[in-house]
Scaffold this active site. Structure first.
Site, short mmCIF file in Angstrom:
data_model
loop_
_atom_site.label_atom_id
_atom_site.label_comp_id
_atom_site.label_asym_id
_atom_site.label_seq_id
_atom_site.Cartn_x
_atom_site.Cartn_y
_atom_site.Cartn_z
N LYS A 155 0.86 -1.29 0.11
CA LYS A 155 0.02 0.15 0.10
C LYS A 155 0.90 1.30 0.12
O LYS A 155 0.49 2.18 -0.74
CB LYS A 155 -1.08 -0.06 1.14
CG LYS A 155 -2.05 -1.11 1.19
CD LYS A 155 -3.28 -0.60 0.55
CE LYS A 155 -3.88 -1.79 -0.18
NZ LYS A 155 -4.51 -2.65 0.59
N LYS A 181 -7.05 -11.45 -11.09
CA LYS A 181 -8.12 -11.69 -10.31
C LYS A 181 -9.36 -10.72 -10.73
O LYS A 181 -9.04 -9.42 -11.11
CB LYS A 181 -7.92 -11.40 -8.85
CG LYS A 181 -7.15 -12.61 -8.12
CD LYS A 181 -7.62 -12.61 -6.71
CE LYS A 181 -7.18 -11.48 -5.73
NZ LYS A 181 -7.19 -11.64 -4.20
N LYS A 183 -12.88 -4.60 -8.99
CA LYS A 183 -13.71 -3.67 -9.67
C LYS A 183 -12.61 -2.60 -10.29
O LYS A 183 -13.28 -1.76 -11.05
CB LYS A 183 -14.23 -2.93 -8.32
CG LYS A 183 -13.36 -2.16 -7.29
CD LYS A 183 -14.06 -1.45 -6.33
CE LYS A 183 -12.81 -1.08 -5.25
NZ LYS A 183 -13.57 -0.37 -4.14
#
Ligand code: TRP
Length: 326
Positions: A114, A194, A197
């Site tokens: 992140k 994968k 969204k």
């Protein structure tokens, strides 16, 4: 007493089939088996570690609660609640902070990723796994259904339990993960990735209309050839469609292939989209009904919170006493 299960789901936008066919479906199966004492919650505190808009987050939280109830999380059979309603989680997290090192947290893959992606390295982002340990240990869980990506965080929970037990006396089980293995739903347009969204063209949402699904499935990539066969190695794109079809309808891949062997891709894709969409009709109806009564949703999680709080408060009291607070 039945073994205790705890799992949390982060509210981060509409659920897609990849989310559902991973941990959510598994969690519902575990609930339905009647063999466990299940505690499922919306990890709203965990959803604050990255930049967001408050009104969007509030909507995400509500929508997720509605989705989970419509999918079959049953508040009569599972304790279903909102993480931030149980103040004991954050309180326990502080106590566990005191037996966790910064080094342990700085080494977490998700934290490093992140930060590399440009997220601010907030203390919340760093501390994320300790709050997760608190979520789990508050209920003295034996099992935790989670995605593969949470393996390292669960390992930290086990470390916290072990360290606590060693320093302050036998208190916690070291919870085991129930990893949803093998079931990795891929993006329809980039089958190496994968379903997510962030790849909207290849992402089927549970709330997509039949038409929207058909459109996305029609433009899904397929592999060369014309024969419908289940071959994840050589025909991964097609195998992904067959897997989704099978998982959503309960039919085996063999059965689906036998029916569509000579259909050709176009006909197969339409049949798949119709079958997947039809399997969600009941969900969509239930969802619309639940979403129309927001106050009822609040009532449901309030009742869950009352049950959860009793257990979490008992654990917090025990932990404080063992740690020397009077
Ligand atoms: N971190 C988990 C995820 O991103 C969500 C989560 C928070 C969780 N607390 C938990 C999962 C406790 C299992 C148990 O998926």
């Amino acid at each position: 007493m039945k073994p205790i299960i705890v799992s949390g789901i982060k509210p981060s936008g509409k659920l897609h089939l990849g989310n559902y066919l991973g941990m959510v479906k598994k969690s519902i199966e575990l609930q339905s088996s009647g063999k466990y004492d299940c505690h499922y919650f919306i990890a709203d505190y965990h959803a604050l570690t990255q930049k967001y808009k408050p009104e969007e987050k509030a909507a995400d939280i509500f929508e997720l609660a509605v989705d989970l109830l419509a999918l079959g999380i049953d508040p009569e059979r599972s304790v279903f609640f909102m993480q931030s309603d149980i103040l004991e989680h954050a309180n326990l997290a502080w106590l566990f902070d005191c037996i966790t090192t910064a080094g342990q947290l700085q080494g977490m893959i998700e934290f490093k990723e992140k930060v590399q992606e440009g997220q601010p390295a907030s203390v919340g982002l760093l501390n994320y796994p300790v709050l997760m340990a608190a979520d789990i240990l508050a209920y003295k869980a034996a099992f935790v259904p989670v995605g593969e990506d949470q393996r390292q965080h669960l390992e930290l929970t086990r470390d916290v339990a072990r360290t606590f037990n060693k320093r302050f006396g036998e208190t916690f089980l070291e919870p085991k993960g129930i990893f949803v293995e093998g079931l990795r739903i891929k993006s329809l347009d980039i089958p190496e990735k994968k379903m997510s969204k962030s790849l909207p063209k290849g992402c089927l949402y549970l709330t997509d209309s039949a038409e929207a699904m058909k459109k996305k499935v029609r433009s899904a990539v397929t592999d060369s050839g014309t024969e419908v066969v289940y071959d994840p190695v050589n025909k991964p794109a097609l195998a992904n469609l067959i897997l989704i079809y099978s998982e959503m309808t309960g039919r085996t891949a063999n059965d689906i292939v036998a029916e569509h062997k000579d259909s050709g891709y176009a006909k197969f894709k339409d049949a798949m989209a119709v079958a997947v969409s039809s399997s969600l009709i009941e969900f969509r109806e239930k969802r619309a009904d639940i979403a129309a009564h927001p106050k009822k949703v609040r009532d449901v999680v309030n009742i869950g919170a009352e049950k959860a709080r009793i257990i979490a408060a008992k654990t917090l009291k025990e932990v404080k006493e063992k740690m020397g607070l009077i």
